[in-house]
Scaffold this motif. Structure first.
Motif, PDB file in Angstrom:
ATOM      1  N   GLU A 143     -17.636  30.184  63.846  1.00 43.37           N
ATOM      2  CA  GLU A 143     -17.306  29.021  63.454  1.00 43.37           C
ATOM      3  C   GLU A 143     -18.128  28.268  62.551  1.00 43.37           C
ATOM      4  O   GLU A 143     -17.895  27.598  61.888  1.00 43.37           O
ATOM      5  CB  GLU A 143     -17.284  27.896  64.746  1.00 43.37           C
ATOM      6  CG  GLU A 143     -16.838  26.427  64.776  1.00 43.37           C
ATOM      7  CD  GLU A 143     -15.587  26.278  63.920  1.00 43.37           C
ATOM      8  OE1 GLU A 143     -15.649  25.338  63.263  1.00 43.37           O
ATOM      9  OE2 GLU A 143     -14.607  27.328  64.103  1.00 43.37           O
ATOM     10  N   ALA A 144     -19.397  28.471  62.524  1.00 40.58           N
ATOM     11  CA  ALA A 144     -20.383  28.251  61.611  1.00 40.58           C
ATOM     12  C   ALA A 144     -19.934  28.326  60.294  1.00 40.58           C
ATOM     13  O   ALA A 144     -20.086  27.714  59.126  1.00 40.58           O
ATOM     14  CB  ALA A 144     -21.947  28.512  61.884  1.00 40.58           C
ATOM     15  N   HIS A 145     -19.474  29.815  59.866  1.00 31.50           N
ATOM     16  CA  HIS A 145     -18.950  30.169  58.518  1.00 31.50           C
ATOM     17  C   HIS A 145     -17.651  29.357  58.264  1.00 31.50           C
ATOM     18  O   HIS A 145     -17.612  28.942  57.059  1.00 31.50           O
ATOM     19  CB  HIS A 145     -18.517  31.561  58.698  1.00 31.50           C
ATOM     20  CG  HIS A 145     -19.601  32.380  58.496  1.00 31.50           C
ATOM     21  ND1 HIS A 145     -20.497  33.140  59.350  1.00 31.50           N
ATOM     22  CD2 HIS A 145     -19.967  33.249  57.482  1.00 31.50           C
ATOM     23  CE1 HIS A 145     -21.345  33.910  59.195  1.00 31.50           C
ATOM     24  NE2 HIS A 145     -20.980  33.995  57.810  1.00 31.50           N
ATOM     25  N   ALA A 146     -16.775  29.095  59.204  1.00 33.46           N
ATOM     26  CA  ALA A 146     -15.588  28.220  58.805  1.00 33.46           C
ATOM     27  C   ALA A 146     -16.327  26.680  58.520  1.00 33.46           C
ATOM     28  O   ALA A 146     -15.640  26.171  57.510  1.00 33.46           O
ATOM     29  CB  ALA A 146     -14.850  28.037  60.081  1.00 33.46           C
ATOM     30  N   ASN A 147     -17.066  26.289  59.197  1.00 36.77           N
ATOM     31  CA  ASN A 147     -17.698  24.863  58.939  1.00 36.77           C
ATOM     32  C   ASN A 147     -18.371  24.783  57.510  1.00 36.77           C
ATOM     33  O   ASN A 147     -18.010  23.939  56.889  1.00 36.77           O
ATOM     34  CB  ASN A 147     -18.342  24.550  59.986  1.00 36.77           C
ATOM     35  CG  ASN A 147     -18.954  22.978  59.889  1.00 36.77           C
ATOM     36  OD1 ASN A 147     -18.032  22.099  59.890  1.00 36.77           O
ATOM     37  ND2 ASN A 147     -19.998  22.845  59.638  1.00 36.77           N
ATOM     38  N   ALA A 148     -19.013  25.965  57.394  1.00 40.65           N
ATOM     39  CA  ALA A 148     -19.858  26.147  55.916  1.00 40.65           C
ATOM     40  C   ALA A 148     -18.758  26.036  54.983  1.00 40.65           C
ATOM     41  O   ALA A 148     -18.923  25.382  53.809  1.00 40.65           O
ATOM     42  CB  ALA A 148     -20.562  27.275  56.073  1.00 40.65           C
ATOM     43  N   ALA A 149     -17.605  26.676  54.962  1.00 36.93           N
ATOM     44  CA  ALA A 149     -16.658  26.798  54.028  1.00 36.93           C
ATOM     45  C   ALA A 149     -15.893  25.519  53.839  1.00 36.93           C
ATOM     46  O   ALA A 149     -15.897  25.068  52.696  1.00 36.93           O
ATOM     47  CB  ALA A 149     -15.491  27.722  54.420  1.00 36.93           C
TER      48      ALA A 149
END
Length: 386
Positions: A143-149
């Motif tokens: 989820e952190a990758h999705a939020n970073a994107a």
């Protein structure tokens, strides 16, 4: 053969040419936020003729940094990143954000947080034990990758590059040497690749086609028992099947175990040792050659591995590794690579792409001494230009 210096599509984005400034940690963010020096670092190759420059390294969470001075993507970082993207766009060039989680490559002592890894082990970075990631940890990282994107979109980036190489967290899970788990994230390659496929899917679902998505994937870890080309090819095929990335940047080596396998050329042991305080400095001087092994430099040294990927995939591929000449770029185009990526040569000559476009026989001044590598701890630069 496509013209490397003509506009080209990368997913939904049109780049002014096919030359990408690959991610090189800049070492100029002491407060983990954008500085004028970081903006200038990327404005230089933008003016020098690249089609896109890549900001490195933007961690997706605080413990995902390799060092606490690195930026991690959070709302407080967006205004500065917007200044950076605006500055690059003003030069007519695209800009990508490299996002990822350092995993076992994180310095736990610097971050003041345990480094996540597939399994518990002593890390040579910070001399602390890594912590085996739980399922809850992995769900959070995805989820952190999705939020970073999403934040990258808000900051004005044209692309995100998901770091799946160099034994950072995703790469560590892919590695048979580092991943000894007996759950559904360990063992067979299909299990070890779950994190990579989940992260890329989460990023695609988060941003859709608003920006381009690439992944930096190890072809070969360069260590005994690590990920090899045959398994990496299968991971690449799964990424192609899923349609989650617009291109793959093909890389190699392990920042944790064998960094020179990526860089090749001289191994700057003394310079690395000088960047650290005693007693680590003394230890590096005595044993650094075991960690910084010597691989002779040759132009396009990753091309042989990359050709296998080109033969078996239809996905656009970005060729990386010792690209300093116009004839090498033309060879890459003739063999079906969509883009080429340059890094160290641009530290000495940010305008090298522009000169290669106008004067094809232009020689690069990069000597492959790799003394730029230890400068990441204060300000990444070519020491020969001091």
């Amino acid at each position: 053969m496509p013209d490397a210096f003509a506009p080209a599509r990368l997913g939904p984005v049109t780049l002014p040419n096919r030359i990408i400034k690959s991610a090189t940690f800049e070492g100029v963010t002491p407060d983990a936020l954008v500085t004028d020096a970081l903006i200038d670092f990327h404005r230089a190759p933008a003016r020098g003729g690249v089609g896109m420059t890549t900001v490195a390294y933007l961690a997706v969470s605080p413990e995902g940094r390799t060092h606490r001075r690195q930026i991690w993507l959070r709302p407080e970082a967006v205004p500065g990143l917007r200044r950076l993207t605006d500055a690059v766009h003003a030069e007519g060039v695209a800009v990508a954000a490299q996002i990822g989680h350092a995993g076992p490559v994180a310095n736990a002592a610097s971050n003041r947080a345990a480094a996540l890894a597939p399994a518990t082990a002593l890390s040579p970075l910070g001399f602390r034990m890594t912590r085996a990631a739980t399922k809850a940890d992995l769900d959070r990282v995805v989820e952190a990758h999705a939020n970073a994107a999403r934040l990258a979109v808000a900051a004005g980036f044209d692309a995100v590059e998901i770091h799946c190489g160099h034994n950072y967290l995703v790469s560590a899970f892919l590695s048979p040497r580092l991943n000894h788990r007996d759950d559904d994230h360990g063992g067979p390659l299909a299990n070890r690749a779950r994190l990579a496929l989940a992260v890329t899917r989460a990023v695609r679902d988060a941003v859709g086609d608003r920006i381009a998505i690439t992944a930096k994937l190890n072809m070969d870890d360069g260590v005994r028992g690590g990920l090899r080309v045959e398994e990496s090819l299968q991971v690449a095929a799964w990424l192609e099947r899923d349609g989650t990335v617009d291109a793959l940047e093909l890389t190699a080596g392990s920042s944790l175990l064998n960094p020179m396998y990526l860089f090749t050329g001289d191994a700057p042991v003394r310079e690395f040792a000088a960047a650290f305080p005693p007693p680590l400095r003394w230890g590096l001087r005595l044993t650094g050659h075991r960690f910084l092994q010597h691989y002779p430099f040759r132009e396009a040294y990753l091309l042989d591995h990359a050709r296998r990927f080109r033969r078996e995939l239809t996905l656009p591929l970005i060729l990386l590794g010792g690209i300093t000449r116009r004839d090498t770029i033309d060879t890459a185009m003739a063999e079906g690579f969509a883009f080429v990526a340059m890094a160290r040569a641009l530290l000495r000559e940010p305008d090298l792409p522009r000169r290669l476009a106008t004067t094809p026989g232009t020689p690069s001044l990069c000597t492959h001494c790799n003394k730029c590598m230890p400068t990441i701890y204060n300000r990444t630069h070519c020491v020969l230009t001091e």
